[in-house]
Design a protein around this motif. Sequence first.
Motif, short mmCIF file in Angstrom:
data_model
loop_
_atom_site.label_atom_id
_atom_site.label_comp_id
_atom_site.label_asym_id
_atom_site.label_seq_id
_atom_site.Cartn_x
_atom_site.Cartn_y
_atom_site.Cartn_z
N TRP A 46 16.10 -30.86 -30.18
CA TRP A 46 15.53 -29.80 -29.36
C TRP A 46 16.27 -28.47 -29.52
O TRP A 46 15.65 -27.41 -29.59
CB TRP A 46 15.51 -30.20 -27.88
N LEU A 47 17.59 -28.52 -29.61
CA LEU A 47 18.36 -27.28 -29.75
C LEU A 47 18.00 -26.56 -31.05
O LEU A 47 18.00 -25.33 -31.10
CB LEU A 47 19.86 -27.58 -29.70
N ALA A 81 6.43 -27.90 -31.55
CA ALA A 81 7.75 -28.44 -31.17
C ALA A 81 7.75 -29.96 -31.19
O ALA A 81 8.69 -30.60 -31.68
CB ALA A 81 8.14 -27.92 -29.78
N ILE A 82 6.68 -30.57 -30.67
CA ILE A 82 6.57 -32.04 -30.66
C ILE A 82 6.57 -32.59 -32.08
O ILE A 82 7.25 -33.59 -32.39
CB ILE A 82 5.29 -32.48 -29.90
N VAL A 83 5.80 -31.93 -32.98
CA VAL A 83 5.75 -32.37 -34.37
C VAL A 83 7.13 -32.27 -35.02
O VAL A 83 7.57 -33.19 -35.72
CB VAL A 83 4.72 -31.53 -35.16
N ALA A 84 7.83 -31.17 -34.77
CA ALA A 84 9.16 -30.98 -35.36
C ALA A 84 10.14 -32.04 -34.86
O ALA A 84 10.90 -32.63 -35.65
CB ALA A 84 9.67 -29.58 -35.05
N ILE A 85 10.13 -32.28 -33.56
CA ILE A 85 11.04 -33.28 -32.97
C ILE A 85 10.71 -34.68 -33.49
O ILE A 85 11.61 -35.49 -33.77
CB ILE A 85 10.96 -33.23 -31.43
N ALA A 86 9.41 -34.96 -33.65
CA ALA A 86 8.99 -36.27 -34.16
C ALA A 86 9.46 -36.48 -35.60
O ALA A 86 9.54 -37.63 -36.07
CB ALA A 86 7.47 -36.39 -34.09
#
Length: 479
Positions: free
Chosen positions: A54-55, A44-49
């Motif tokens: 977040w949604l 999740a952190i990698v995707a957000i970065a």
Amino acid sequence: MKREIKARWTILTFFVMITSMAVAVAVLGTSPHVPLVIGTVTAAIVAIAHGFKWLEVEEMMYKGIKLALPAVVIIMLVGFTIGAWVGGGVVATMIFYGLKLISPAWFLVTILLLCAIVALAIGSSWSTMATVGVAGMGIGLSMGIPAPMIAGAVISGAYFGDKMSPLSDTTNLASGLTGTQLFDHIRHMLYTTIPGLIISLIVFGILGRKFADVNMNSESILTTLRVLQETFYISPWLLIVPVAVIFMVAKKIPAIPALLAGIVMGFLLQITVQGGSTKFALETLQSGFVLESGNELVDKLFNQGGLDGMMGTVSMTIIAMTFGGILEYSGMLKSLIQVIMKWAKSTGSLVASTITACIFTNATCSEQYISIVVPSRMFVKAYRDRGLHSKNLSRALEDGGTLTSVFFPWNTCGVFIFATLGVSAFEYAPYAILNFVVPIISIIYAYVGFAIVKLTPEELEEAKQKELEEEKALEPSAL
């Protein structure tokens, strides 16, 4: 702004999950749940970065869970089934006659073949392991055969039958996604799967000779038989229940209604034949069968089943699919498979890359179906461009995807086997012979060019035409 996630970030995410898994499971001896959560958080952190909101990440997790919902329902029903069949005396009857009829020296070969036949008839490795497999574990343990060895024979047989059955969902999925005729796909798999079965039978035949001297009149086995007769009403008529379920699935009745019928029959047997109260029968469905016979082996065999016993499996499946969902829908998995594709310079390396991608998807996305779906989308054009028939791809998908799903404790298949047979993937892996031999055979064939079918000029032209039509269908309509 969203950016493409490079393969190195996918590798980092996978490294964090595997490292935490190794420490938690192998070193500390705890469950894989928390390491899977750590992997999900990292993904999740990698995707957000890389620009995802977040949604969007949350939606990826939900989509991953949705893919596993059919498996979750089956897992819960299997908990009910085991409880009902233990309480109804079905499992006790299977173990009793198994101990009476099967020779210890040939038990591993026998249970492998029996699971193969049943799975071939019903098209489900899970249903086979939850019925014949559970009884086989009881029989083998009573003979003093190690649990991992028994589980390996059960898994090898169940996955052979599942893989080769026209009723199997994975078999239909692999053929359908690649545009291969179902029975062409099955016939093409014979080249790799039959040698794998023969090797498995030889190895289990050799292993079984170690138990040739087991005395079937030994005190422990005689005690087990006596306790079974004292605790349960034993009759061949009780075997009608598993036979009925197998017959229903073989007649293409879906697995869920067939399992529900088996649960109802086991529940009624517990009340009418075994003399249990309705309250106890309901408690058995919920929390599992409870037996205090004074015999440690018998109590271990029969204190199992129920919905509650499967909740750990259900929760692990859900967590694993949140991790897999982010990897799949953020494009992280695709980026890594594209790197793998760069190595595919020959037919041998192309098939090896396909199988490697399937294994990697099983390890990262934790779901057998994704290990077939994602690589099929990634490799179908590469096989076509190389002039290879689609059945080469469909076979590689099953050899690499269907069979290797059992080797990862956090994969839904590994989780199910542990919950059903009581043996972890780390323990049974060396004995799941068919499951690791067949992918090796498949890669060897590809490098030497054996059983590799090429498209005829007419088929190649037809495939190219079909590709053009698919591309045209994706173009926006002219205004």
